[in-house]
Structures are given as C-alpha cells and as structure tokens.
Write an enzyme that holds these catalytic residues in place. Sequence first.
Site, PDB file in Angstrom:
ATOM      1  N   ASP A  39       0.842  -1.284  -0.062  1.00 60.34           N
ATOM      2  CA  ASP A  39      -0.047  -0.065   0.118  1.00 60.34           C
ATOM      3  C   ASP A  39       0.790   1.296   0.141  1.00 60.34           C
ATOM      4  OD1 ASP A  39      -1.721  -1.936   0.775  1.00 60.34           O
ATOM      5  OD2 ASP A  39      -2.136  -1.179   2.650  1.00 60.34           O
ATOM      6  N   ARG A 167      -7.445  -0.634  11.530  1.00 62.50           N
ATOM      7  CA  ARG A 167      -6.284  -0.107  10.944  1.00 62.50           C
ATOM      8  C   ARG A 167      -6.387   0.889   9.750  1.00 62.50           C
ATOM      9  NH1 ARG A 167      -7.051  -5.527   9.652  1.00 62.50           N
ATOM     10  NH2 ARG A 167      -7.456  -5.956   7.352  1.00 62.50           N
TER      11      ARG A 167
HETATM   12  N1  DQQ Z   1      -2.089  -3.898   3.955  1.00 57.00           N
HETATM   13  C1  DQQ Z   1      -3.423  -3.773   4.190  1.00 57.00           C
HETATM   14  C2  DQQ Z   1      -3.779  -3.039   5.164  1.00 57.00           C
HETATM   15  C3  DQQ Z   1      -2.707  -2.991   6.058  1.00 57.00           C
HETATM   16  C4  DQQ Z   1      -1.467  -3.243   5.165  1.00 57.00           C
HETATM   17  C5  DQQ Z   1      -4.071  -3.430   2.787  1.00 57.00           C
HETATM   18  C6  DQQ Z   1      -0.338  -4.103   5.635  1.00 57.00           C
HETATM   19  O1  DQQ Z   1      -5.015  -3.034   5.724  1.00 57.00           O
HETATM   20  O2  DQQ Z   1      -2.407  -1.843   6.871  1.00 57.00           O
HETATM   21  O3  DQQ Z   1      -3.495  -3.893   1.566  1.00 57.00           O
HETATM   22  O4  DQQ Z   1       0.786  -4.366   4.827  1.00 57.00           O
END
Ligand code: DQQ
Length: 514
Positions: A39, A167
Amino acid sequence: MISETLQKARGFEAKYAPFIPNGQRPAFHVTPAIGWMNDPNGFSLYQGEYHLFYQYHPYSCQWGPMHWGHVKTRDFLRWEYLPAALAPDMEYDQNGCFSGSAMELPDGRQLLVYTGVRRRLSPDGRTEEIQTQCQAIGDGVNYDKCPANPMLTDRDLPAGGSALDFRDPKAWRDGDGVYRMVVGNRTRDGSGAVLLYESRDVQNWRFVTTLDASHNQYGRMWECPDFFPLDGKQVLLVSPQEMSPIGLEFHAGNGTVCFIGSYDPETRQFRREHVQAIDYGIDFYAPQTLLTPDGRRVMIAWMQNWSTTCAVPHDCRWFGQMSLPRELHIRNGRLIQTPVRELEAFRRDRVSYQNVLVNGETYLHGLRGRMVDMTINVRPASRDSYTCFRVNVARDGEFVTTIRYKPDTSILKIDRTRSGSNADIVHTRSFLVRPRDGELELRIVLDRYSVEVFVNGGEQAASAVIYTPQEADAISFDAEGSVLVDVEKYDIVCSESSEERRPPNETGHYPGHR
Ligand code: DQQ
C-alpha cells in the site's frame, strides 16, 4: 532515534538497491528501493514536495514484517528514494508498521500516523494481531516514534468494534483547525466500517461516529479508508477484503469501492448517493489521496492484486508498483480519474492519425513503445459496421496484451494472458463501458511493466501489471468489421528520472526472462 532494526533496513537498501539495473524498473511509476512493496502510505505535501511512503519489506519480494519505505517528488513522475522511514522496532509495533498517512504540522514537522501490530496467541491457539494507531514525528527523513504510543487502542473503539481489525488511519487537518482521521474497522456483523476520530492537538483523539459500514454488502473488512470533499460532494474510498462479485462492477476478493455522497459537518453524517468500483482492471488496491497546493485531489494506489502476489517474476529484486497518480473529479455522479497533468510535460515525439479505417490487423508507422501515452478514438465506419475492436500493446511474435471492445455488449476486456506470465492467475477482466454516440475514447499509458487504461475522459480506469520483455514494443489495432480510428501517441521520456542515479546496465529485460 534510529533503531538497530531501521538501521539494518537502511543499510540493506543502500547496499543492494544499486544492483537493480536501469530498464528493470518502470520509468515513472514508483517501485520499492528493493524487495517488496504494497500500500501507498502518507501520500502528502511536505515543505513543497510530495512525499510517498509505502508498505515495505526490503529483504525479499514477499510480504514480511512491515517497514515504511519512502520516496518524494515535485512532479509525480520523477521520484527520489529516501531512506526507509519506519521499522517494526517497538513493543507495540513489533510485528509491523502497517498502513497510515502523513501531514505537515503547523510547526513545520512531519507527522506520520500508522497502525502498530503486535501478535499474540489466542486462548484457542490461533495467532491474532492486536492493531493500534501510533504516531511518529520527523523532519522528512528521520522520525521519532511518539512516547505516548499507541494513541488509539481497543479502548477507543465503538461497542462491537474489533481490536484485531482496526487499521489504516488517514488523518488530515480541516479549515476549522481540527484534526480528523478515518480508520478501518470490523464490526459485530463481521464486516467493515469506517470510524471517524477528532483531535484538537493531534495527541488526544476521540471517537466521533461510524461514517459508513458494509453490513456485509460490499465485502468484509474495509481497509485503507480515505474521506474528502470533491466537486461539491463527499467521497469515501475503501478497499474491502473478501468481496463477492456484483455484475461486472465488482469482482471477487480484494476490491476498491468509491461511495459518492453528501456530508453534514455539523452532524457528521455521511449519506451515500452513488457506489462504483474505483478501478476495473486487475491490479489496483488501497488508494490514497492528497490535495495539491493548486487544489487538485490526486490519488495513488498499489498497482497489484493481493490474489496474484504469488506470481513474482523469477529472480526479481523488486515487487509491487504504484499506479500513476490520478487527478480526481466528479461528473454526473461518477468518479473521474485522469493521469496527473504533469505527465504531459514528459511527452515527446507526437504521432497522430485521423480517420484511419481499420478492418483487419493494422500497424501504423510510429506506433510502438513501452513508455507511452496514447489516446485512441474509435467509432463505427458505418452503422453497426463492427463487432469487435482490439488494441494490442507490448507485442511481438510471442507476447501481447489486448484491450478489446465489443459494441454489442458494451464490454471492454483487458487481457494479459499472453503478456509473459507463466503463473496460473487472473489474466483478464471485463467491464461495462458507456460509449458516447457510438464513440469510445481509450487513453492508454504504458510504463515498461504496466498498462493503465482511461476510458472516455477518465470515466473509468483499468490497470494491469505486465512482465513482458521490453523488446515486445509493437502496437497494433484490429477489428472484426470496420471502424474509424483517431490516434494521438507520445513517448514518455523522464530524462531526469531517479533511475539515472542507478548503475547503467540497460538490458531491457526483466530478470528471469530469456
Ligand atoms: N496492508 C493492508 C492494510 C494493512 C497493510 C491493505 C499491511 O490493511 O495496513 O493492503 O501491509
């Protein structure tokens, strides 16, 4: 303070990233310095430059304990690598610094807000993650994690909210001086929600309301929310996990959803009016936006699909790319996405054709390349004169990626089956488009390892990653029946791109090919 864990990551990338030769990365799309990227995080303006952080595991091309990688740019096309910004080095984030956001504080420092992850064994023997929201403050290169971390824990959740799926904070400061933040959460019914928090001092945050929730309609957990005003409306972006397909609008698995609606800042009520996919291609997830000084809302996303991350090309030293940053607008209740206008400054060698009759395989002089910005207008040569039109890119005798349009069904299909992948993963995606008076406009941006298609002035976008050898650079059209085509094509030349700072070794091959 730079911990040993962060120092190790910085040492690793400084030592090994230079071994990735020119030509083995996209020219203007962000890739990790080395290793794995997912991300986009902290996409924001800081002291006159755009900063982008990313979920990062430098040590391999697989997802691992999450660090934050870091790049910056002035023009969204030429990116400069900075040292890794965060590493999982505290008790509360020992299993990962997950996604989050960034902003410039009034005192000139840069604030990073992220999810700290700590694993524990559940009473029935499963490993589960406790997710909390944390902060770090720095100068654009080095960051100190705040002593008060974590700033949001399960105590700050509404009733029924899950501390295991809590998150991806996206924080900003509003005109009233109040800091606001949206965070993804999972509710009692097992599906996603977006929580709104507020703070006057960026230290003490209070839960305000649940802005919207899936109720098991648009997937389960909602990851990576973003929430912003746009063209008189309010937009909520989420990246749901475990979606069920809905027609050709949403495919199964990890998707991206845009809710367009209205927002009452007094009552903090968001009301949906329109729902759509953000990108209709194969590779697009976790988009995040920023506001430019001239008022443009610009979005960037991870140009990858979680379900296909097993298809890492043999011997690669980096994996994962960002999309081209896209300017957003709303037109007729739809999200409009166009490549950032800065791209136009890097266009060279215009090739243009008008009213070309295509009634079979057609190659036009000057149409080739793998770093290209090309706009095609397609219309029937006469009423009902064709049943199928194809644009073939990244093509040679062996490889091709095709964008196919069938006017009887209004379906556009992107097909990378023969793009050079030898993995049994999703290679096609089809979606409904809306031709205007029988005409379809396709803007196609190629950058070595990707194809991004913008339909009808950005009314829809579709992205796909391709690992095709760079020699496959032909572009051709073909039609069943006859169509008239206008073409405007430019090469994209980022002459001062950051790749020039890497050792010259122009092989043009992705490692592992031939
Ligand atoms: N990637 C997810 C998120 C998290 C992250 C989405 C973890 O929810 O914070 O792709 O690498």
